[in-house]
Design a protein around this motif. Structure first.
Motif, PDB file in Angstrom:
ATOM      1  N   LEU A   1       0.954  -1.106   0.022  1.00 44.49           N
ATOM      2  CA  LEU A   1       0.175   0.081   0.045  1.00 44.49           C
ATOM      3  C   LEU A   1       0.652   1.293  -0.136  1.00 44.49           C
ATOM      4  O   LEU A   1       1.646   1.488   0.981  1.00 44.49           O
ATOM      5  CB  LEU A   1      -0.899   0.076   1.225  1.00 44.49           C
ATOM      6  N   THR A   2       0.618   1.943  -0.907  1.00 42.50           N
ATOM      7  CA  THR A   2       1.375   3.376  -1.029  1.00 42.50           C
ATOM      8  C   THR A   2       0.550   4.439  -0.645  1.00 42.50           C
ATOM      9  O   THR A   2      -0.731   4.561  -0.718  1.00 42.50           O
ATOM     10  CB  THR A   2       2.028   3.493  -2.561  1.00 42.50           C
ATOM     11  N   LEU A   3       0.979   5.698  -0.415  1.00 39.10           N
ATOM     12  CA  LEU A   3       0.356   6.939  -0.233  1.00 39.10           C
ATOM     13  C   LEU A   3      -0.864   7.192  -1.581  1.00 39.10           C
ATOM     14  O   LEU A   3      -1.775   7.570  -1.127  1.00 39.10           O
ATOM     15  CB  LEU A   3       1.107   7.956  -0.012  1.00 39.10           C
ATOM     16  N   ALA A   4       0.059   7.002  -2.716  1.00 38.89           N
ATOM     17  CA  ALA A   4      -0.916   7.205  -3.766  1.00 38.89           C
ATOM     18  C   ALA A   4      -1.960   6.341  -3.846  1.00 38.89           C
ATOM     19  O   ALA A   4      -3.127   6.848  -4.256  1.00 38.89           O
ATOM     20  CB  ALA A   4       0.130   6.955  -4.989  1.00 38.89           C
ATOM     21  N   ASP A   5      -1.781   5.035  -3.336  1.00 37.64           N
ATOM     22  CA  ASP A   5      -3.046   4.082  -3.326  1.00 37.64           C
ATOM     23  C   ASP A   5      -4.097   4.631  -2.324  1.00 37.64           C
ATOM     24  O   ASP A   5      -5.451   4.668  -2.614  1.00 37.64           O
ATOM     25  CB  ASP A   5      -2.526   2.840  -2.680  1.00 37.64           C
ATOM     26  N   VAL A   6      -3.755   5.221  -1.322  1.00 41.02           N
ATOM     27  CA  VAL A   6      -4.501   5.739  -0.239  1.00 41.02           C
ATOM     28  C   VAL A   6      -5.376   6.905  -0.937  1.00 41.02           C
ATOM     29  O   VAL A   6      -6.542   6.957  -0.585  1.00 41.02           O
ATOM     30  CB  VAL A   6      -3.944   6.224   1.141  1.00 41.02           C
ATOM     31  N   HIS A   7      -4.667   7.699  -1.575  1.00 36.30           N
ATOM     32  CA  HIS A   7      -5.545   8.866  -2.167  1.00 36.30           C
ATOM     33  C   HIS A   7      -6.475   8.433  -3.215  1.00 36.30           C
ATOM     34  O   HIS A   7      -7.633   9.122  -3.164  1.00 36.30           O
ATOM     35  CB  HIS A   7      -4.367   9.904  -2.496  1.00 36.30           C
ATOM     36  N   ALA A   8      -6.039   7.301  -3.887  1.00 36.81           N
ATOM     37  CA  ALA A   8      -7.005   6.814  -4.976  1.00 36.81           C
ATOM     38  C   ALA A   8      -8.212   6.340  -4.193  1.00 36.81           C
ATOM     39  O   ALA A   8      -9.239   6.569  -4.872  1.00 36.81           O
ATOM     40  CB  ALA A   8      -6.290   5.950  -5.761  1.00 36.81           C
ATOM     41  N   PHE A   9      -8.107   5.701  -3.426  1.00 33.54           N
ATOM     42  CA  PHE A   9      -9.403   4.902  -2.862  1.00 33.54           C
ATOM     43  C   PHE A   9     -10.133   6.020  -2.027  1.00 33.54           C
ATOM     44  O   PHE A   9     -11.372   6.019  -2.224  1.00 33.54           O
ATOM     45  CB  PHE A   9      -8.876   3.923  -1.619  1.00 33.54           C
ATOM     46  N   ARG A  10      -9.326   6.836  -1.388  1.00 36.78           N
ATOM     47  CA  ARG A  10      -9.991   8.087  -0.584  1.00 36.78           C
ATOM     48  C   ARG A  10     -10.975   8.743  -1.725  1.00 36.78           C
ATOM     49  O   ARG A  10     -12.021   9.157  -1.594  1.00 36.78           O
ATOM     50  CB  ARG A  10      -9.124   9.155  -0.157  1.00 36.78           C
ATOM     51  N   ARG A  11     -10.281   9.079  -3.068  1.00 34.05           N
ATOM     52  CA  ARG A  11     -11.166   9.825  -4.093  1.00 34.05           C
ATOM     53  C   ARG A  11     -12.521   8.971  -4.333  1.00 34.05           C
ATOM     54  O   ARG A  11     -13.316   9.725  -4.793  1.00 34.05           O
ATOM     55  CB  ARG A  11     -10.216  10.149  -5.284  1.00 34.05           C
ATOM     56  N   HIS A  12     -12.470   7.769  -4.639  1.00 35.67           N
ATOM     57  CA  HIS A  12     -13.707   6.882  -4.876  1.00 35.67           C
ATOM     58  C   HIS A  12     -14.589   7.248  -3.772  1.00 35.67           C
ATOM     59  O   HIS A  12     -15.831   7.372  -4.171  1.00 35.67           O
ATOM     60  CB  HIS A  12     -13.295   5.427  -5.169  1.00 35.67           C
ATOM     61  N   TYR A  13     -14.463   7.227  -2.573  1.00 32.50           N
ATOM     62  CA  TYR A  13     -15.198   7.160  -1.284  1.00 32.50           C
ATOM     63  C   TYR A  13     -15.771   8.622  -1.115  1.00 32.50           C
ATOM     64  O   TYR A  13     -16.875   9.014  -0.906  1.00 32.50           O
ATOM     65  CB  TYR A  13     -14.796   6.296  -0.340  1.00 32.50           C
ATOM     66  N   TRP A  14     -14.823   9.446  -0.721  1.00 29.75           N
ATOM     67  CA  TRP A  14     -15.031  10.884  -0.231  1.00 29.75           C
ATOM     68  C   TRP A  14     -14.717  11.985  -1.397  1.00 29.75           C
ATOM     69  O   TRP A  14     -15.035  13.115  -1.116  1.00 29.75           O
ATOM     70  CB  TRP A  14     -13.990  11.336   0.877  1.00 29.75           C
ATOM     71  N   HIS A  15     -14.170  11.648  -2.690  1.00 29.42           N
ATOM     72  CA  HIS A  15     -13.658  12.570  -3.667  1.00 29.42           C
ATOM     73  C   HIS A  15     -12.660  13.542  -3.162  1.00 29.42           C
ATOM     74  O   HIS A  15     -12.156  13.466  -2.007  1.00 29.42           O
ATOM     75  CB  HIS A  15     -14.970  13.374  -4.081  1.00 29.42           C
TER      76      HIS A  15
END
Length: 322
Positions: free
Chosen positions: A214-228
């Protein structure tokens, strides 16, 4: 440095799960994730009973649930039910994907485990997952889950990994905010490499930004899907990002586990520090040499085995004391 068993786990994962997966469409990610999860899912432990049911939500959709009960349950002196919320960045995961975890918790503790198949983003963005998990928790507290073998008067515990750790902590906070007497009926909350803030805590946010699994970029990508991508004045309600909450009192006892090589590592310990600072009951445990998602290496990693033992011990202790 990675534990030897974890290095082998990471290498095997790389052969199944491409590093760029988070850039793919949710449908493509889910197909890869399901194949990956299946590759690390052993047969069910001997003597485990599994039962699938659905729960009709107040909003009209159905939430799939899976109950795991061990043959130990009939003989166990400690009884209780664990609601388990799976990880997957609010985008991935299912009842099947985390069976390696839920089945083993049930088999190794004798507690009943109910896995919750909450709605996923981006088809169902915030607050869909949180709403589903709160509704299921309330139903469990009121004895309304669709499993005849579950007793309403046994202790209820919440547990989850990654995004599911967020959901478990968020549910406890929301129940406290709505009715503090309800929260006292939750015996404990176990969080494993949880995502507890809108942004991960430092220093791991920076030092482990390119960690395996899990990278920080992955965290941000998942976050965008749920919270934008939200401005500071548009952040999710505080109870959905537990580490940024206004209050840390009035919560059930918490076990919060971080792993060394994970941009989310410090979410676990900072959350515990904030609970302890107001006189609450919480404990942290950091898995040295471990990575995000490592619970799947339970059969091959001594460090993961210790982590699993910590979770099982906490759940049993809290059920016993309630």
């Amino acid at each position: 440095m990675l534990e030897a068993g974890i290095a082998a786990f990471v290498a095997r994962t790389a052969g199944i799960y491409p590093a760029h997966a988070a850039t793919l469409s949710p449908a493509e990610q889910r197909a890869i994730y399901d194949r990956y999860a299946a590759a690390f899912t052993p047969p069910l432990p001997e003597g485990l009973h599994v039962e699938d049911r659905t729960f009709d939500s107040a909003a009209g959709h159905r939430i799939a649930l899976r109950l795991y009960r061990s043959s130990k349950a009939a003989e166990a002196q400690v009884r209780g039910t664990v609601l388990y919320f799976h990880g997957g960045g609010f985008v991935l995961g299912s009842l099947d994907s985390h069976q390696v975890v839920t089945a083993r918790i049930a088999a190794d503790t004798g507690l009943a485990v109910v896995a919750v198949d909450y709605r996923l983003a981006p088809e169902h963005p915030s607050p869909a997952a949180h709403d589903d998990c709160i509704e299921i928790t309330r139903a469990a507290l009121e004895g309304r889950l669709p499993f005849a073998s579950l007793a309403a008067d046994t202790p209820l515990l919440l547990a989850g990994d990654s995004a599911g750790g967020n959901l478990a902590a968020s549910v406890a906070m929301r129940l406290r905010d709505l009715d503090e007497t309800t929260t006292t009926r939750v015996a404990g909350v176990a969080l494993v490499y949880p995502m507890l803030g809108y942004e991960p805590q430092r220093p791991a946010r920076d030092t482990e930004a390119h960690a395996p699994m899990l990278t920080l970029a992955d965290v941000h990508a998942f976050r965008r899907h749920y919270w934008h991508d939200l401005r500071d004045d548009q952040r999710p309600p505080a109870w959905m990002v537990p580490i940024d909450a206004d209050r840390f009192d009035g919560l059930p006892p918490v076990l919060s586990i971080g792993v060394e090589h994970d941009p989310l590592r410090d979410d676990a310990s900072v959350f515990v520090e904030r609970i302890l600072a107001v006189g609450g009951r919480a404990q942290s445990w950091i898995g040295q040499g471990l990575v995000h998602g490592c619970w799947r290496a339970l059969d091959t990693s001594p460090g993961v085995q210790r982590m699993h033992e910590e979770v099982c011990r906490f759940l049993l202790d809290r059920a016993r004391l309630s």
